[in-house]
Design an enzyme around this catalytic site. Structure first.
Site, mmCIF file in Angstrom:
data_model
loop_
_atom_site.group_PDB
_atom_site.id
_atom_site.type_symbol
_atom_site.label_atom_id
_atom_site.label_comp_id
_atom_site.label_asym_id
_atom_site.label_seq_id
_atom_site.Cartn_x
_atom_site.Cartn_y
_atom_site.Cartn_z
ATOM 1 N N TRP A 130 -13.267 5.862 -2.569
ATOM 2 C CA TRP A 130 -12.544 5.632 -1.311
ATOM 3 C C TRP A 130 -11.917 6.923 -0.807
ATOM 4 O O TRP A 130 -11.985 7.237 0.388
ATOM 5 C CB TRP A 130 -11.502 4.545 -1.536
ATOM 6 C CG TRP A 130 -10.365 4.495 -0.558
ATOM 7 C CD1 TRP A 130 -9.045 4.553 -0.860
ATOM 8 C CD2 TRP A 130 -10.428 4.359 0.872
ATOM 9 N NE1 TRP A 130 -8.277 4.468 0.283
ATOM 10 C CE2 TRP A 130 -9.103 4.341 1.359
ATOM 11 C CE3 TRP A 130 -11.474 4.252 1.779
ATOM 12 C CZ2 TRP A 130 -8.805 4.236 2.713
ATOM 13 C CZ3 TRP A 130 -11.180 4.143 3.140
ATOM 14 C CH2 TRP A 130 -9.851 4.131 3.590
ATOM 15 N N ASP A 140 -7.873 -8.655 -3.342
ATOM 16 C CA ASP A 140 -7.833 -7.193 -3.258
ATOM 17 C C ASP A 140 -8.490 -6.613 -4.509
ATOM 18 O O ASP A 140 -7.986 -6.810 -5.618
ATOM 19 C CB ASP A 140 -6.377 -6.730 -3.153
ATOM 20 C CG ASP A 140 -6.238 -5.229 -2.965
ATOM 21 O OD1 ASP A 140 -7.222 -4.489 -3.176
ATOM 22 O OD2 ASP A 140 -5.131 -4.786 -2.618
ATOM 23 N N HIS A 188 -6.340 -7.025 0.694
ATOM 24 C CA HIS A 188 -5.381 -5.932 0.516
ATOM 25 C C HIS A 188 -4.263 -5.969 1.544
ATOM 26 O O HIS A 188 -3.106 -5.697 1.219
ATOM 27 C CB HIS A 188 -6.134 -4.602 0.602
ATOM 28 C CG HIS A 188 -5.280 -3.397 0.454
ATOM 29 N ND1 HIS A 188 -4.562 -3.128 -0.695
ATOM 30 C CD2 HIS A 188 -5.005 -2.376 1.317
ATOM 31 C CE1 HIS A 188 -3.889 -1.992 -0.542
ATOM 32 N NE2 HIS A 188 -4.139 -1.520 0.669
ATOM 33 N N ASP A 231 0.844 -1.194 0.000
ATOM 34 C CA ASP A 231 0.000 0.000 0.000
ATOM 35 C C ASP A 231 0.889 1.259 0.000
ATOM 36 O O ASP A 231 1.830 1.358 -0.794
ATOM 37 C CB ASP A 231 -0.971 -0.049 1.186
ATOM 38 C CG ASP A 231 -2.044 1.024 1.122
ATOM 39 O OD1 ASP A 231 -2.988 0.855 0.335
ATOM 40 O OD2 ASP A 231 -1.927 2.033 1.848
ATOM 41 N N TRP A 232 0.622 2.220 0.902
ATOM 42 C CA TRP A 232 1.442 3.434 0.955
ATOM 43 C C TRP A 232 2.894 3.135 1.314
ATOM 44 O O TRP A 232 3.795 3.913 0.990
ATOM 45 C CB TRP A 232 0.863 4.437 1.954
ATOM 46 C CG TRP A 232 0.048 5.508 1.290
ATOM 47 C CD1 TRP A 232 -1.309 5.605 1.235
ATOM 48 C CD2 TRP A 232 0.544 6.643 0.566
ATOM 49 N NE1 TRP A 232 -1.679 6.721 0.522
ATOM 50 C CE2 TRP A 232 -0.558 7.376 0.109
ATOM 51 C CE3 TRP A 232 1.824 7.103 0.256
ATOM 52 C CZ2 TRP A 232 -0.432 8.540 -0.646
ATOM 53 C CZ3 TRP A 232 1.950 8.271 -0.491
ATOM 54 C CH2 TRP A 232 0.835 8.979 -0.937
#
Length: 306
Positions: free
Chosen positions: A171, A257, A286, A129-130
Site C-alpha cells: 500500500w 478491515d 476500514h 487510521d492516521w
C-alpha cells in the site's frame, strides 16, 4: 536572523466543494498557526462554542472531515461542540506540494496548535487510521492531556516501530507510485454502499496530482521502523494509555478491515486502560465512520450522553 522558508502549497478551489452531499457544516479557516504561518488550515466547527464538552474528530488517509458527516449530527444533538480539522494536504486545508514537507511532527504539531488556538476543553477524542496514529500521541503533551476527558477509537494503531506486513508495504509503494491516485475509489473499495456523489466528495480536494503530495506521503510516514519519526512519542503514548489513562473509552471495530481490523484492534483494546468490550461491526470496513449512524449513538449511550 533568517526568516523561515515559505512552504510551497496549493489551495483547492472552493467550487470543488459546491456539491458535497450531507455536509452543510460551518467551515472555518486559520492561516497564522505558530510554525504554519501562511498555510491555511480548515476545520469544521459546529455546535455551541461555549458547550461543556467538545468532540475533536480526526480523519485519516486518504479522507478528510467529510468522513464524519454521519456522526457530527449525533454529537451536536447532545448540545456538544464538534471540531473536525482537515490535516494539511487534505480536504479544504492547504496542500504543500513537496513530499519532504510532510512529517509526523508536521501533522501532529498542527493539531496541537489548533487545539490551543481554539482553546478546546473537555475533549472527547475521536480517532481512526492516521487520526489515531497522530491523535493517540497528543496526551503526551501536558497541555493537551489537561483538556482530554474521553476517547472514541476506531480501526487504528500506534506506530511503535515494530514493522508492518506485506500488505501495508504494498500500500505504501502504491500510494507513492501509482500514476492516478483515486482517493474516492480507494475508500469505496472497502465501503460498498458509498454513492457516486460520496465517492466524488472524497476526490473533491484533488483537482489534479499536484494537490496529492500529502495523500501520497501519509503511508510512508507510519512509524514502522525503530528509527522513524514518531516512534518515541508513540511509545510514550502507549505507556500513557495503559497506565495513566482514567477517562471513559469506547472502541468500535470494523470487522472487514484487512489491515487494521480485529487482530490489531484487540491489541489496542488491551492497551487502553479500562476500555470496555468493543462494538464489532462485521460489515464495516476500514472507514468505520461510514457506519456512523450506528457508531455515534452507541458511543453516546455508553457515555451516558443519551
Amino acid at each position: 536572523m533568517t526568516a523561515p522558508k515559505a512552504i510551497a502549497a496549493v489551495r483547492t478551489p472552493e467550487e470543488r466543494f459546491a456539491d458535497i452531499p450531507d455536509f452543510d457544516f460551518p467551515v472555518h479557516y486559520v492561516d497564522d498557526l505558530p510554525g504554519y504561518e501562511g498555510l491555511r488550515a480548515a476545520y469544521v466547527d459546529t455546535g455551541p462554542v461555549d458547550a461543556d464538552r467538545t468532540f475533536l474528530c480526526l480523519h485519516g488517509e486518504p479522507s478528510w472531515s467529510f468522513l464524519y458527516r454521519k456522526m457530527i449530527p449525533h454529537f451536536t444533538a447532545t448540545g456538544a461542540r464538534v471540531v473536525c480539522p482537515d490535516f494539511f494536504g487534505f480536504g479544504r486545508s492547504d496542500k504543500p506540494t513537496e513530499l519532504e514537507t510532510y512529517t509526523f511532527d508536521f501533522h501532529r504539531n498542527h493539531i496541537l496548535a489548533l487545539v490551543e488556538r481554539l482553546d478546546l476543553k473537555n475533549i472527547t477524542l475521536v480517532v481512526q487510521d492516521w487520526g489515531g496514529l497522530i491523535g493517540l500521541t497528543l496526551p503526551v503533551d501536558e497541555r493537551f492531556k489537561a483538556r482530554l476527558s474521553r476517547l472514541i477509537i476506531m480501526n487504528t494503531a500506534l506506530g511503535l516501530g515494530t514493522g508492518a506486513g506485506d500488505g501495508f508495504t504494498a500500500w505504501k509503494e502504491y500510494a507513492l507510485t501509482v500514476p492516478v491516485f483515486d482517493a474516492g475509489q480507494i475508500i469505496a473499495r472497502g465501503t460498498p454502499d458509498l454513492t457516486e456523489a460520496e465517492t466524488a466528495a472524497y476526490n473533491a480536494p484533488y483537482p489534479d496530482d499536484s494537490y496529492q503530495a500529502g495523500a501520497r506521503k501519509f503511508p510512508a510516514l507510519v512509524p514502522v521502523e525503530p528509527d522513524m519519526d514518531g516512534v518515541e512519542v508513540s511509545k510514550q503514548a502507549a505507556a500513557y494509555w495503559s497506565s495513566d489513562w482514567s477517562g471513559d473509552s469506547f472502541m468500535v471495530i470494523g470487522g472487514s478491515d484487512p489491515v487494521l481490523g480485529p487482530p490489531v484492534m484487540k491489541m489496542m483494546h488491551s492497551l487502553i486502560k479500562g476500555c470496555p468490550e468493543p462494538l464489532l461491526i462485521e460489515a464495516a470496513g476500514h472507514f468505520v465512520q461510514e457506519w456512523g449512524d450506528i457508531v455515534a449513538p452507541a458511543a453516546l449511550k455508553s457515555f451516558g450522553d443519551i
